[in-house]
Write a protein that holds these residues in place. Structure first.
Motif, PDB file in Angstrom:
ATOM      1  N   LEU A  68      -4.492   0.220 -68.070  1.00 55.27           N
ATOM      2  CA  LEU A  68      -5.091   0.034 -66.747  1.00 55.27           C
ATOM      3  C   LEU A  68      -4.798  -1.361 -66.209  1.00 55.27           C
ATOM      4  O   LEU A  68      -4.494  -1.520 -65.018  1.00 55.27           O
ATOM      5  CB  LEU A  68      -6.600   0.264 -66.818  1.00 55.27           C
ATOM      6  CG  LEU A  68      -7.368   0.073 -65.507  1.00 55.27           C
ATOM      7  CD1 LEU A  68      -6.884   1.048 -64.448  1.00 55.27           C
ATOM      8  CD2 LEU A  68      -8.867   0.228 -65.729  1.00 55.27           C
ATOM      9  N   THR A 101      -2.772  -1.924 -62.780  1.00 55.58           N
ATOM     10  CA  THR A 101      -3.413  -2.615 -61.660  1.00 55.58           C
ATOM     11  C   THR A 101      -2.589  -3.810 -61.211  1.00 55.58           C
ATOM     12  O   THR A 101      -2.413  -4.044 -60.006  1.00 55.58           O
ATOM     13  CB  THR A 101      -4.832  -3.061 -62.050  1.00 55.58           C
ATOM     14  OG1 THR A 101      -5.598  -1.921 -62.458  1.00 55.58           O
ATOM     15  CG2 THR A 101      -5.533  -3.729 -60.881  1.00 55.58           C
ATOM     16  N   LEU A 122      -5.201   8.199 -66.229  1.00 52.77           N
ATOM     17  CA  LEU A 122      -5.382   6.939 -65.506  1.00 52.77           C
ATOM     18  C   LEU A 122      -4.738   7.083 -64.138  1.00 52.77           C
ATOM     19  O   LEU A 122      -3.690   7.729 -64.010  1.00 52.77           O
ATOM     20  CB  LEU A 122      -4.721   5.815 -66.308  1.00 52.77           C
ATOM     21  CG  LEU A 122      -4.627   4.394 -65.769  1.00 52.77           C
ATOM     22  CD1 LEU A 122      -4.470   3.430 -66.946  1.00 52.77           C
ATOM     23  CD2 LEU A 122      -3.446   4.209 -64.815  1.00 52.77           C
ATOM     24  N   VAL A 166      -4.002   4.801 -60.343  1.00 54.58           N
ATOM     25  CA  VAL A 166      -4.100   3.614 -59.500  1.00 54.58           C
ATOM     26  C   VAL A 166      -3.391   3.910 -58.183  1.00 54.58           C
ATOM     27  O   VAL A 166      -2.251   4.390 -58.187  1.00 54.58           O
ATOM     28  CB  VAL A 166      -3.459   2.384 -60.179  1.00 54.58           C
ATOM     29  CG1 VAL A 166      -3.459   1.190 -59.226  1.00 54.58           C
ATOM     30  CG2 VAL A 166      -4.177   2.033 -61.467  1.00 54.58           C
ATOM     31  N   THR A 215      -8.842   2.508 -58.529  1.00 58.09           N
ATOM     32  CA  THR A 215      -8.516   2.703 -59.939  1.00 58.09           C
ATOM     33  C   THR A 215      -9.486   3.704 -60.564  1.00 58.09           C
ATOM     34  O   THR A 215     -10.636   3.824 -60.136  1.00 58.09           O
ATOM     35  CB  THR A 215      -8.603   1.383 -60.732  1.00 58.09           C
ATOM     36  OG1 THR A 215      -9.939   0.869 -60.634  1.00 58.09           O
ATOM     37  CG2 THR A 215      -7.621   0.355 -60.204  1.00 58.09           C
ATOM     38  N   VAL A 259      -8.640   9.651 -59.217  1.00 58.57           N
ATOM     39  CA  VAL A 259      -9.560   8.735 -58.542  1.00 58.57           C
ATOM     40  C   VAL A 259     -10.640   9.524 -57.800  1.00 58.57           C
ATOM     41  O   VAL A 259     -11.841   9.216 -57.883  1.00 58.57           O
ATOM     42  CB  VAL A 259      -8.798   7.807 -57.583  1.00 58.57           C
ATOM     43  CG1 VAL A 259      -9.765   7.010 -56.715  1.00 58.57           C
ATOM     44  CG2 VAL A 259      -7.884   6.856 -58.358  1.00 58.57           C
TER      45      VAL A 259
END
Length: 264
Positions: free
Chosen positions: A9, A13, A118, A120, A131, A222
């Motif tokens: 992550l 990011t 995950l 983003v 995120t 998300v």
């Protein structure tokens, strides 16, 4: 969150923040040349390729066992049991190429079976980064974000996107029904950002005619981590996808099944 997921992550990011700065870079008097891919409505710029090249290189260096699928350069296969990254360097290239400030950088990680781990999504023009990690909630610029608490589509915003440059099956019937309910529809030009607006509580729902993991999987995670409901729960490649805030999910799902999926 595991140490490895936390590392993934943090890397994702930082890449989103870097990509946002690059996308915002002043373009000067000469804009990026636009080149056709599959059609005049499917285009690529030097910026798309520059961003994806850098991101792929960095990810391969830091996570050499992982696979990668990107919008511009296709699939790099990792080890059989390793997760894989999905990259869309500029989702909304047409907007970007025409100087319209609504495009995004999208990066996600999926398990070998396609389960999102995950996600983003960066909005360069609003300086926003969404995120999420599976089971860990959704965040907007580091602050928890939730889908809206609306209980009706009437009076609120419903986002959708073309399938490339064309209407998708059931789209016209859906738009007509939403209009009759005084629900305002917008077609903004970035699938990832349109899905993310449900996570931010700005749109009650978003519908797309074709699910593609590269531009949809990160934002899907998300949105669902923000409490939104997905139909289907496990999207299928090239099939329609609906994301709705929980309070409007039943209303939106009824329209979706009747007008788009043609059930019943």
């Amino acid at each position: 969150m595991s140490d490895e997921l936390d590392r993934e992550l943090r890397v994702a990011t930082r890449l989103a923040e870097w990509a946002s700065e690059v996308i915002r870079r002043p373009r000067g008097a000469t804009a990026d040349p636009v080149r056709e891919k599959a059609s005049p409505a499917d285009i690529v710029t030097d910026m798309d390729e520059e961003i994806e090249t850098y991101v792929r290189s960095l990810l391969r260096g830091k996570f050499p066992a992982y696979g990668i699928e990107g919008e511009e350069y296709g699939v790099h296969r990792g080890e059989p049991d390793a997760p894989h990254w999905v990259i869309d360097p500029i989702d909304g290239t047409t907007n970007y190429a025409h100087g319209i400030g609504w495009c995004s950088f999208s990066l996600g990680l999926a398990a070998p079976d396609g389960t999102p781990l995950l996600g983003v999504v960066a909005d360069p023009w609003r300086h926003e980064v969404y995120t999420a990690v599976r089971g860990g909630g959704a965040y907007l610029n580091g602050t928890p974000t939730r889908a809206a608490d609306h209980t009706t589509l009437t009076g609120h915003v419903f986002l959708t996107e073309w399938a490339a440059h064309a209407h998708w099956p059931g789209m016209d019937a859906l738009l007509a029904e939403l209009s009759a309910r005084h629900c305002t529809v917008r077609v903004m030009g970035s699938t990832a950002l349109s899905l993310a607006q449900v996570a931010a509580g700005r749109a009650s729902a978003t519908a797309i005619g074709e699910f593609h993991p590269v531009d949809s999987l990160p934002a899907l995670l998300v949105a669902t981590e923000a409490g939104a409901v997905a139909l289907p729960q496990r999207p299928v490649y090239d099939e329609p996808l609906l994301i709705a805030a929980p309070g409007v999910a039943a209303e939106a799902t009824e329209l979706w099944r009747r007008l788009v999926l043609r059930e019943g």
